[in-house]
Scaffold this active site. Structure first.
Site, PDB file in Angstrom:
ATOM      1  N   TYR A  43       2.792  -3.936  -2.642  1.00  0.00           N
ATOM      2  CA  TYR A  43       2.259  -2.808  -2.634  1.00  0.00           C
ATOM      3  C   TYR A  43       2.590  -1.834  -3.929  1.00  0.00           C
ATOM      4  O   TYR A  43       1.678  -1.431  -4.428  1.00  0.00           O
ATOM      5  CB  TYR A  43       2.268  -2.077  -1.366  1.00  0.00           C
ATOM      6  CG  TYR A  43       1.719  -2.576  -0.071  1.00  0.00           C
ATOM      7  CD1 TYR A  43       0.644  -3.763  -0.364  1.00  0.00           C
ATOM      8  CD2 TYR A  43       1.947  -2.364   0.702  1.00  0.00           C
ATOM      9  CE1 TYR A  43      -0.476  -3.731   0.855  1.00  0.00           C
ATOM     10  CE2 TYR A  43       0.694  -1.942   1.933  1.00  0.00           C
ATOM     11  CZ  TYR A  43      -0.062  -3.186   2.563  1.00  0.00           C
ATOM     12  OH  TYR A  43      -1.179  -3.186   3.082  1.00  0.00           O
ATOM     13  N   GLY A  44       3.902  -2.255  -4.464  1.00  0.00           N
ATOM     14  CA  GLY A  44       4.814  -1.633  -5.188  1.00  0.00           C
ATOM     15  C   GLY A  44       3.634  -1.259  -6.905  1.00  0.00           C
ATOM     16  O   GLY A  44       3.976  -0.698  -7.241  1.00  0.00           O
ATOM     17  N   CYS A  75       6.903   0.730   5.859  1.00  0.00           N
ATOM     18  CA  CYS A  75       6.700   0.513   4.418  1.00  0.00           C
ATOM     19  C   CYS A  75       6.862   2.374   3.681  1.00  0.00           C
ATOM     20  O   CYS A  75       5.591   2.914   3.657  1.00  0.00           O
ATOM     21  CB  CYS A  75       5.814   0.080   3.751  1.00  0.00           C
ATOM     22  SG  CYS A  75       4.791  -0.711   2.103  1.00  0.00           S
ATOM     23  N   ASN A  76       7.684   2.170   2.717  1.00  0.00           N
ATOM     24  CA  ASN A  76       7.827   3.492   1.679  1.00  0.00           C
ATOM     25  C   ASN A  76       5.815   3.469   0.614  1.00  0.00           C
ATOM     26  O   ASN A  76       5.854   4.340   1.021  1.00  0.00           O
ATOM     27  CB  ASN A  76       9.147   3.729   1.351  1.00  0.00           C
ATOM     28  CG  ASN A  76      10.456   3.120   1.797  1.00  0.00           C
ATOM     29  OD1 ASN A  76      11.378   4.427   1.919  1.00  0.00           O
ATOM     30  ND2 ASN A  76      10.801   2.311   2.507  1.00  0.00           N
ATOM     31  N   CYS A 190      12.864   1.159  -0.328  1.00  0.00           N
ATOM     32  CA  CYS A 190      11.275   0.016   0.548  1.00  0.00           C
ATOM     33  C   CYS A 190      12.164  -0.894   1.236  1.00  0.00           C
ATOM     34  O   CYS A 190      14.061  -1.035   0.889  1.00  0.00           O
ATOM     35  CB  CYS A 190      12.164  -0.762  -0.887  1.00  0.00           C
ATOM     36  SG  CYS A 190      10.576  -2.261  -0.353  1.00  0.00           S
ATOM     37  N   THR A 191      11.882  -0.730   2.130  1.00  0.00           N
ATOM     38  CA  THR A 191      12.458  -2.053   3.113  1.00  0.00           C
ATOM     39  C   THR A 191      12.951  -2.957   3.305  1.00  0.00           C
ATOM     40  O   THR A 191      14.273  -3.515   3.376  1.00  0.00           O
ATOM     41  CB  THR A 191      11.383  -1.541   4.569  1.00  0.00           C
ATOM     42  OG1 THR A 191      10.151  -1.892   4.139  1.00  0.00           O
ATOM     43  CG2 THR A 191      11.034  -0.420   5.114  1.00  0.00           C
ATOM     44  N   HIS A 192      12.268  -3.559   2.158  1.00  0.00           N
ATOM     45  CA  HIS A 192      12.974  -4.900   1.749  1.00  0.00           C
ATOM     46  C   HIS A 192      14.293  -5.004   1.076  1.00  0.00           C
ATOM     47  O   HIS A 192      14.792  -5.881   1.817  1.00  0.00           O
ATOM     48  CB  HIS A 192      11.478  -5.627   0.182  1.00  0.00           C
ATOM     49  CG  HIS A 192      10.823  -6.103   1.195  1.00  0.00           C
ATOM     50  ND1 HIS A 192       9.500  -5.488   0.257  1.00  0.00           N
ATOM     51  CD2 HIS A 192      10.356  -7.342   0.816  1.00  0.00           C
ATOM     52  CE1 HIS A 192       8.621  -6.397   1.574  1.00  0.00           C
ATOM     53  NE2 HIS A 192       9.384  -7.654   1.294  1.00  0.00           N
TER      54      HIS A 192
HETATM   55  N1  DGL Z   1       8.025  -2.632   1.771  1.00  0.00           N
HETATM   56  C1  DGL Z   1       7.689  -1.537   0.848  1.00  0.00           C
HETATM   57  C2  DGL Z   1       8.185  -0.731   0.695  1.00  0.00           C
HETATM   58  O1  DGL Z   1       9.565   0.091   1.405  1.00  0.00           O
HETATM   59  C3  DGL Z   1       7.076  -2.618  -0.415  1.00  0.00           C
HETATM   60  C4  DGL Z   1       6.924  -4.194  -1.114  1.00  0.00           C
HETATM   61  C5  DGL Z   1       5.994  -3.826  -1.938  1.00  0.00           C
HETATM   62  O2  DGL Z   1       6.470  -3.671  -3.189  1.00  0.00           O
HETATM   63  O3  DGL Z   1       5.251  -3.982  -1.278  1.00  0.00           O
HETATM   64  O4  DGL Z   1       8.326   0.827  -0.094  1.00  0.00           O
END
Ligand code: DGL
Length: 276
Positions: A43-44, A75-76, A190-192
């Site tokens: 998503y980023g 997801c932030n 970022c939750t990752h």
């Molecule tokens: N896990 C997502 C977050 O908290 C972002 C990862 C992505 O770029 O998709 O922002």
């Protein structure tokens, strides 16, 4: 209410599992559904208008498929942009967001130097900059955007090796010195990233507090469930947890084991191509 509450935990990929762990611990009576929009990961890297449209489309499908009582946007990158749109489109469902934990970092920091480690999308958001203005005006805040860390975390969860040197290079911009002071708090925005915390701690140029918002999100989810929706605390949920993927994520043995360890035995592929 006598039935178990159902909570959908949503992310672009596997990062939301870091929030899942805390929600599962705090709400053992809830049925949990994990949803990864892996067809659109990361998503980023998506343009803001495309990301908003994408999240609304996928959420419509997931709500129809899963009928959740509440949704955690784990997801932030999505929360800092799409939460108002989600709340407007699905007013009957409470959405709990995940936004950079700048406020706790600013009050914890002794040196006044804090960093926000996030995707390029999250560091560019007006929402993030407003959090800095509101809660960290007295601090020197470094916004460190990384294109690579979320994909590294995905690879790690798939059992692939990730290079220490490459991770060290991505976290380096979050470590700043000013006079005799240095960064002492890094927000994992970022939750990752908590998936790579062991690497971060080992590779950091010096020790810092790593701020993971997952426990606070779980507490907020519990509050919404108990106070807003009126689900009383009950014994462990009997129906099994499951996960939904929108794309072609390879569900190899390492990932399946990681899911199983979190109580996820069943996976469903609900294809939502990126162009949809
Ligand atoms: N896990 C997502 C977050 O908290 C972002 C990862 C992505 O770029 O998709 O922002």
């Amino acid at each position: 209410m006598s039935r178990a509450p159902k909570i959908l935990i949503f992310d672009s990929g596997l990062g939301g599992l870091t929030v899942w762990g805390e929600v599962a611990r705090l709400l053992p009576d809830a049925r949990l559904v994990y949803a990864a929009d892996d067809a659109a990961f990361p998503y980023g890297a998506l343009r803001e208008d495309i990301l908003i449209a994408r999240v609304l489309t996928v959420m419509q499908r997931l709500i129809t498929l899963c009928a959740p009582d509440a949704v955690v946007i784990a997801c932030n990158t999505a929360s800092t942009l799409a939460l108002p749109h989600l709340r407007a489109k699905f007013p009957e469902i409470p959405f709990i967001g995940t936004v950079p934990a700048i406020k706790p970092a600013a009050s914890l920091s002794r040196s006044g130097l804090i960093s926000v480690l996030a995707t390029p999308g999250t560091v560019a958001r007006d929402y993030t900059r407003e959090l800095v203005r509101t809660y960290a005006a007295h601090c020197e805040v470094t916004l460190a955007g990384s294109r690579e860390l979320a994909p590294f975390a995905e690879a790690f969860m798939q059992g692939k090796s990730v290079s220490d040197a490459a991770i060290a290079q991505e976290i380096a911009p979050a470590f700043v010195t000013s006079g005799d002071q240095r960064t002492d708090c890094v927000v994992l925005a970022c939750t990752h990233y908590p998936l790579l915390l062991g690497h971060f701690e080992r590779l950091a140029p010096w020790p810092v507090e790593w701020i993971d918002p997952a426990p606070a999100i779980a507490r907020r989810t519990s509050h919404v469930l108990r106070e807003q929706l009126g689900f009383p605390a009950a014994g462990p949920a009997s129906a099994p947890h499951y996960a939904v993927f929108t794309g072609a994520m390879t569900l190899g043995p390492d990932l399946l084991e990681a899911l199983r360890l979190r109580g996820i035995e069943k996976t469903i592929v609900e294809k939502v191509p990126l162009a949809a």
